[in-house]
Design a protein around this motif. Structure first.
Motif, PDB file in Angstrom:
ATOM      1  N   MET A   1      -1.241 -16.571 -12.297  1.00 52.23           N
ATOM      2  CA  MET A   1      -1.152 -15.307 -11.619  1.00 52.23           C
ATOM      3  C   MET A   1      -2.551 -14.696 -11.561  1.00 52.23           C
ATOM      4  O   MET A   1      -3.248 -14.640 -12.557  1.00 52.23           O
ATOM      5  CB  MET A   1      -0.191 -14.393 -12.380  1.00 52.23           C
ATOM      6  N   THR A   2      -2.936 -14.259 -10.397  1.00 50.97           N
ATOM      7  CA  THR A   2      -4.237 -13.611 -10.235  1.00 50.97           C
ATOM      8  C   THR A   2      -4.117 -12.133 -10.584  1.00 50.97           C
ATOM      9  O   THR A   2      -3.014 -11.585 -10.689  1.00 50.97           O
ATOM     10  CB  THR A   2      -4.748 -13.743  -8.793  1.00 50.97           C
ATOM     11  N   LEU A   6      -0.890  -9.511 -10.133  1.00 55.93           N
ATOM     12  CA  LEU A   6      -0.418  -8.667 -11.227  1.00 55.93           C
ATOM     13  C   LEU A   6      -0.387  -7.200 -10.814  1.00 55.93           C
ATOM     14  O   LEU A   6       0.580  -6.480 -11.071  1.00 55.93           O
ATOM     15  CB  LEU A   6      -1.296  -8.850 -12.458  1.00 55.93           C
ATOM     16  N   LEU A   7      -1.437  -6.740 -10.146  1.00 56.29           N
ATOM     17  CA  LEU A   7      -1.484  -5.347  -9.702  1.00 56.29           C
ATOM     18  C   LEU A   7      -0.345  -5.035  -8.744  1.00 56.29           C
ATOM     19  O   LEU A   7       0.295  -3.993  -8.844  1.00 56.29           O
ATOM     20  CB  LEU A   7      -2.830  -5.053  -9.032  1.00 56.29           C
ATOM     21  N   VAL A   8      -0.091  -5.948  -7.808  1.00 56.48           N
ATOM     22  CA  VAL A   8       0.985  -5.721  -6.838  1.00 56.48           C
ATOM     23  C   VAL A   8       2.338  -5.716  -7.536  1.00 56.48           C
ATOM     24  O   VAL A   8       3.189  -4.873  -7.265  1.00 56.48           O
ATOM     25  CB  VAL A   8       0.942  -6.777  -5.711  1.00 56.48           C
ATOM     26  N   ARG A   9       2.541  -6.624  -8.482  1.00 56.78           N
ATOM     27  CA  ARG A   9       3.817  -6.655  -9.200  1.00 56.78           C
ATOM     28  C   ARG A   9       4.028  -5.391 -10.021  1.00 56.78           C
ATOM     29  O   ARG A   9       5.118  -4.833 -10.061  1.00 56.78           O
ATOM     30  CB  ARG A   9       3.901  -7.891 -10.084  1.00 56.78           C
ATOM     31  N   ALA A  48      -6.591  -0.862  -4.899  1.00 56.61           N
ATOM     32  CA  ALA A  48      -7.351  -1.578  -5.919  1.00 56.61           C
ATOM     33  C   ALA A  48      -7.296  -3.082  -5.709  1.00 56.61           C
ATOM     34  O   ALA A  48      -8.292  -3.790  -5.844  1.00 56.61           O
ATOM     35  CB  ALA A  48      -6.846  -1.227  -7.310  1.00 56.61           C
ATOM     36  N   ALA A  49      -6.131  -3.587  -5.330  1.00 56.23           N
ATOM     37  CA  ALA A  49      -5.987  -5.026  -5.093  1.00 56.23           C
ATOM     38  C   ALA A  49      -6.721  -5.459  -3.836  1.00 56.23           C
ATOM     39  O   ALA A  49      -7.167  -6.597  -3.740  1.00 56.23           O
ATOM     40  CB  ALA A  49      -4.517  -5.394  -4.990  1.00 56.23           C
ATOM     41  N   GLY A  50      -6.876  -4.554  -2.890  1.00 58.11           N
ATOM     42  CA  GLY A  50      -7.507  -4.892  -1.620  1.00 58.11           C
ATOM     43  C   GLY A  50      -9.007  -4.755  -1.601  1.00 58.11           C
ATOM     44  O   GLY A  50      -9.647  -5.085  -0.606  1.00 58.11           O
ATOM     45  N   THR A  51      -9.598  -4.259  -2.674  1.00 56.18           N
ATOM     46  CA  THR A  51     -11.047  -4.098  -2.685  1.00 56.18           C
ATOM     47  C   THR A  51     -11.713  -5.444  -2.925  1.00 56.18           C
ATOM     48  O   THR A  51     -11.193  -6.298  -3.621  1.00 56.18           O
ATOM     49  CB  THR A  51     -11.512  -3.120  -3.786  1.00 56.18           C
ATOM     50  N   GLU A  52     -12.838  -5.625  -2.329  1.00 60.21           N
ATOM     51  CA  GLU A  52     -13.598  -6.851  -2.536  1.00 60.21           C
ATOM     52  C   GLU A  52     -15.083  -6.544  -2.489  1.00 60.21           C
ATOM     53  O   GLU A  52     -15.514  -5.582  -1.870  1.00 60.21           O
ATOM     54  CB  GLU A  52     -13.246  -7.914  -1.517  1.00 60.21           C
TER      55      GLU A  52
END
Length: 54
Positions: A1-2, A6-9, A48-52
């Motif tokens: 799991m990335t 994890l953040l999305v879950r 947060a999950a979408g930042t790169e």
């Protein structure tokens, strides 16, 4: 799991989590922008999950 998965879950449970992003070492100017965006109230899970930084 990335970390993103994890953040999305965690966010899908309706916990209304916010995240503050911090870096030990600033290697790119975009890191400063990410820190400042999340500094006050934090960022929601999907933001947060979408930042790169690439």
């Amino acid at each position: 799991m990335t970390l993103a998965e994890l953040l999305v879950r965690l966010g899908s449970f309706g916990l209304d989590l916010t995240w503050r992003i911090g870096f030990d070492e600033i290697v790119d100017p975009r890191c400063v922008a990410m820190e400042s965006r999340s500094a006050d109230a934090g960022m929601d899970t999907l933001s947060a999950a979408g930042t790169e930084t690439r």
